[in-house]
Design an enzyme around this catalytic site. Structure first.
Site: not given
Ligand code: GRF
Length: 213
Positions: A116, A118, A145, A154
């Site tokens: 993932n 985050h 991260s 997370d």
């Molecule tokens: C990103 O900021 C990611 O870290 C979070 O959700 C957002 C997704 O953005 N989990 P995208 O759809 O990849 O533009």
């Protein structure tokens, strides 16, 4: 955590799960194109729980099989997802803005192969609204991260982090744009570390231990 299966000794087949705009998906497609140009990995499947997610259109444009799997319940979603993952012989699942929590059974089944991104320096600011959390905490630095997913929210082992400054006058929009740029570079880099066998949970523990000693 079981011992790592990486390196696989062949190109890894990636699935990306996304609920929204899919900018991280775009970064993963650029790094690991479906044409197979990268020796470590290729994106082979994209799944969204939202029928109208721009991520699905982005995947189809790149020629990647992409499907909407509805979420009437977590178990129904995971059952249908499992069929797609098996059909595409997926090795690694990458969550990229996937806004749902997977079950403990599912995360255990994919332990070490479920990743993932985050938008904070975990363990700081987990869960929703990470940028708003960072701004209200008044930190001068945040970041992103890339981590393995475990049963918590997370909480899984971090593979790679990138630091990003919080600037005077930042709001959620300006800060998230700056962090997003870091995410786009960090996500492929972290996957390269994992897939090439250059990162293991054990080595991360040893590194942290050495920093303490
Ligand atoms: C990103 O900021 C990611 O870290 C979070 O959700 C957002 C997704 O953005 N989990 P995208 O759809 O990849 O533009």
């Amino acid at each position: 955590m079981t011992s790592s299966i990486f390196p696989l000794g062949r190109q890894a087949r990636l699935a990306v799960l996304a609920s929204g705009r899919g900018s991280n998906l775009g970064a993963l497609i650029a790094a690991f194109p479906p044409g197979g140009e990268d020796e470590l990995a290729a994106v082979r499947l994209v799944v969204s729980n939202k029928a109208a997610a721009p991520a699905l259109a982005k995947a189809r444009l790149a020629g990647i099989p992409a499907g909407h799997v509805p979420w009437p319940s977590r178990s129904e979603f995971e059952e249908r997802l499992g069929v797609l993952l098996a059909g595409a012989r997926i090795d690694v699942i990458c969550l990229a803005g996937f806004m749902r929590l997977l079950s403990p059974e599912f995360t255990q089944q994919w332990s070490g192969r479920l990743v993932n991104v985050h938008p904070s320096l975990l363990p700081a600011f987990p869960g929703l609204d990470a940028h708003a959390q960072a701004l209200s905490a008044g930190v001068s630095e945040t970041g992103c991260s890339i981590h393995l997913v475990d049963e918590g929210v997370d909480t899984g082992p971090v593979i790679l982090q990138r630091r990003v400054p919080v600037l005077p006058g930042d709001d959620v929009e300006s800060l998230s744009a700056r962090v997003l740029e870091a995410e786009h570079a960090a996500y492929p880099e972290a996957l390269r570390m994992l897939l090439s066998g250059h990162w293991t949970h054990a080595s991360e523990r040893e590194r942290s231990q050495q920093e303490v000693d």
